[in-house]
Design a protein around this motif. Structure first.
Motif, PDB file in Angstrom:
ATOM      1  N   MET A 267      50.239  -9.231 -61.995  1.00 29.16           N
ATOM      2  CA  MET A 267      50.280  -9.365 -60.549  1.00 29.16           C
ATOM      3  C   MET A 267      50.557  -8.016 -59.879  1.00 29.16           C
ATOM      4  SD  MET A 267      49.921 -11.531 -58.184  1.00 29.16           S
ATOM      5  CE  MET A 267      50.307 -11.905 -56.549  1.00 29.16           C
ATOM      6  N   LYS A 268      51.363  -7.188 -60.541  1.00 33.19           N
ATOM      7  CA  LYS A 268      51.698  -5.885 -59.987  1.00 33.19           C
ATOM      8  C   LYS A 268      50.462  -4.979 -59.926  1.00 33.19           C
ATOM      9  CE  LYS A 268      55.487  -2.657 -60.198  1.00 33.19           C
ATOM     10  NZ  LYS A 268      56.660  -2.210 -60.926  1.00 33.19           N
ATOM     11  N   LYS A 269      49.598  -5.045 -60.942  1.00 40.03           N
ATOM     12  CA  LYS A 269      48.373  -4.240 -60.951  1.00 40.03           C
ATOM     13  C   LYS A 269      47.428  -4.687 -59.848  1.00 40.03           C
ATOM     14  CE  LYS A 269      48.224  -2.934 -65.798  1.00 40.03           C
ATOM     15  NZ  LYS A 269      47.458  -2.996 -67.043  1.00 40.03           N
ATOM     16  N   PHE A 270      47.346  -6.010 -59.632  1.00 41.71           N
ATOM     17  CA  PHE A 270      46.474  -6.552 -58.590  1.00 41.71           C
ATOM     18  C   PHE A 270      46.945  -6.086 -57.212  1.00 41.71           C
ATOM     19  CE2 PHE A 270      45.319  -9.935 -55.576  1.00 41.71           C
ATOM     20  CZ  PHE A 270      43.945  -9.865 -55.700  1.00 41.71           C
ATOM     21  N   THR A 271      48.243  -6.125 -56.960  1.00 44.09           N
ATOM     22  CA  THR A 271      48.801  -5.669 -55.688  1.00 44.09           C
ATOM     23  C   THR A 271      48.528  -4.183 -55.481  1.00 44.09           C
ATOM     24  OG1 THR A 271      50.537  -7.336 -55.888  1.00 44.09           O
ATOM     25  CG2 THR A 271      50.906  -5.579 -54.295  1.00 44.09           C
ATOM     26  N   PHE A 272      48.691  -3.392 -56.534  1.00 48.59           N
ATOM     27  CA  PHE A 272      48.411  -1.970 -56.444  1.00 48.59           C
ATOM     28  C   PHE A 272      46.935  -1.719 -56.148  1.00 48.59           C
ATOM     29  CE2 PHE A 272      47.072   2.023 -58.437  1.00 48.59           C
ATOM     30  CZ  PHE A 272      47.849   2.905 -57.701  1.00 48.59           C
ATOM     31  N   LEU A 273      46.057  -2.484 -56.781  1.00 44.42           N
ATOM     32  CA  LEU A 273      44.621  -2.334 -56.557  1.00 44.42           C
ATOM     33  C   LEU A 273      44.247  -2.650 -55.110  1.00 44.42           C
ATOM     34  CD1 LEU A 273      41.765  -1.838 -57.687  1.00 44.42           C
ATOM     35  CD2 LEU A 273      41.700  -4.268 -58.264  1.00 44.42           C
ATOM     36  N   ILE A 274      44.769  -3.730 -54.586  1.00 45.52           N
ATOM     37  CA  ILE A 274      44.499  -4.098 -53.186  1.00 45.52           C
ATOM     38  C   ILE A 274      45.032  -3.028 -52.241  1.00 45.52           C
ATOM     39  CG2 ILE A 274      45.013  -5.793 -51.372  1.00 45.52           C
ATOM     40  CD1 ILE A 274      42.973  -6.742 -53.431  1.00 45.52           C
ATOM     41  N   ALA A 275      46.239  -2.533 -52.489  1.00 49.72           N
ATOM     42  CA  ALA A 275      46.822  -1.484 -51.642  1.00 49.72           C
ATOM     43  C   ALA A 275      45.979  -0.215 -51.697  1.00 49.72           C
ATOM     44  CB  ALA A 275      48.256  -1.196 -52.066  1.00 49.72           C
ATOM     45  N   ALA A 276      45.482   0.142 -52.881  1.00 48.81           N
ATOM     46  CA  ALA A 276      44.646   1.342 -53.030  1.00 48.81           C
ATOM     47  C   ALA A 276      43.327   1.178 -52.276  1.00 48.81           C
ATOM     48  CB  ALA A 276      44.393   1.623 -54.508  1.00 48.81           C
ATOM     49  N   ILE A 277      42.741   0.002 -52.340  1.00 49.52           N
ATOM     50  CA  ILE A 277      41.472  -0.241 -51.630  1.00 49.52           C
ATOM     51  C   ILE A 277      41.679  -0.162 -50.122  1.00 49.52           C
ATOM     52  CG2 ILE A 277      39.747  -2.004 -51.110  1.00 49.52           C
ATOM     53  CD1 ILE A 277      39.932  -2.853 -54.060  1.00 49.52           C
ATOM     54  N   VAL A 278      42.727  -0.807 -49.616  1.00 49.72           N
ATOM     55  CA  VAL A 278      43.002  -0.783 -48.174  1.00 49.72           C
ATOM     56  C   VAL A 278      43.271   0.635 -47.703  1.00 49.72           C
ATOM     57  CG1 VAL A 278      44.636  -1.542 -46.403  1.00 49.72           C
ATOM     58  CG2 VAL A 278      43.774  -3.172 -48.075  1.00 49.72           C
ATOM     59  N   LEU A 279      44.061   1.392 -48.432  1.00 52.17           N
ATOM     60  CA  LEU A 279      44.345   2.780 -48.069  1.00 52.17           C
ATOM     61  C   LEU A 279      43.072   3.617 -48.125  1.00 52.17           C
ATOM     62  CD1 LEU A 279      46.374   4.978 -47.340  1.00 52.17           C
ATOM     63  CD2 LEU A 279      46.725   5.350 -49.771  1.00 52.17           C
ATOM     64  N   GLY A 280      42.280   3.413 -49.152  1.00 49.96           N
ATOM     65  CA  GLY A 280      41.026   4.161 -49.285  1.00 49.96           C
ATOM     66  C   GLY A 280      40.063   3.883 -48.153  1.00 49.96           C
ATOM     67  N   LEU A 281      39.962   2.616 -47.740  1.00 46.97           N
ATOM     68  CA  LEU A 281      39.064   2.273 -46.641  1.00 46.97           C
ATOM     69  C   LEU A 281      39.529   2.850 -45.320  1.00 46.97           C
ATOM     70  CD1 LEU A 281      38.168  -1.432 -47.463  1.00 46.97           C
ATOM     71  CD2 LEU A 281      36.737   0.591 -47.748  1.00 46.97           C
ATOM     72  N   SER A 282      40.816   2.976 -45.134  1.00 49.01           N
ATOM     73  CA  SER A 282      41.314   3.548 -43.882  1.00 49.01           C
ATOM     74  C   SER A 282      41.061   5.053 -43.815  1.00 49.01           C
ATOM     75  CB  SER A 282      42.798   3.252 -43.713  1.00 49.01           C
ATOM     76  OG  SER A 282      43.540   3.936 -44.702  1.00 49.01           O
ATOM     77  N   LEU A 283      40.881   5.712 -44.965  1.00 49.34           N
ATOM     78  CA  LEU A 283      40.637   7.153 -44.988  1.00 49.34           C
ATOM     79  C   LEU A 283      39.157   7.509 -44.964  1.00 49.34           C
ATOM     80  CD1 LEU A 283      43.296   8.183 -47.658  1.00 49.34           C
ATOM     81  CD2 LEU A 283      43.475   8.354 -45.170  1.00 49.34           C
ATOM     82  N   VAL A 284      38.286   6.556 -45.279  1.00 50.24           N
ATOM     83  CA  VAL A 284      36.849   6.825 -45.359  1.00 50.24           C
ATOM     84  C   VAL A 284      36.250   6.804 -43.961  1.00 50.24           C
ATOM     85  CG1 VAL A 284      34.652   5.947 -46.202  1.00 50.24           C
ATOM     86  CG2 VAL A 284      36.653   5.878 -47.669  1.00 50.24           C
TER      87      VAL A 284
END
Length: 75
Positions: free
Chosen positions: A1-18
């Motif tokens: 579950m921790k990896k999934f949360t990290f993955l979602i957080a990374a995607i959201v952060l990445g989309l905000s920077l693109v």
């Protein structure tokens, strides 16, 4: 579950920077360029489709629209 949360957080952060434009935007511009202009549109129609049925615009007749708009884009 921790990896999934990290993955979602990374995607959201990445989309905000693109920040990018694609060829479907219709206007490719260099960074920090400003483009302005006027757009003229003229449209006229008498028939229209309602599902599989082709309808006649009998209550109005031929509908004609004309418009002028100013547009601006900043790359």
């Amino acid at each position: 579950m921790k990896k999934f949360t990290f993955l979602i957080a990374a995607i959201v952060l990445g989309l905000s920077l693109v920040k990018a434009q694609t060829f479907t935007d219709g206007l490719m511009m260099n960074s920090k360029d400003l483009c302005t202009g006027f757009i003229y549109s003229n449209d006229s129609w008498k028939n229209y489709w309602e599902g599989p049925l082709k309808r006649d615009n009998g209550n109005i007749g031929t509908l004609t629209t004309k418009s002028v708009a100013w547009m601006g884009a900043y790359g």
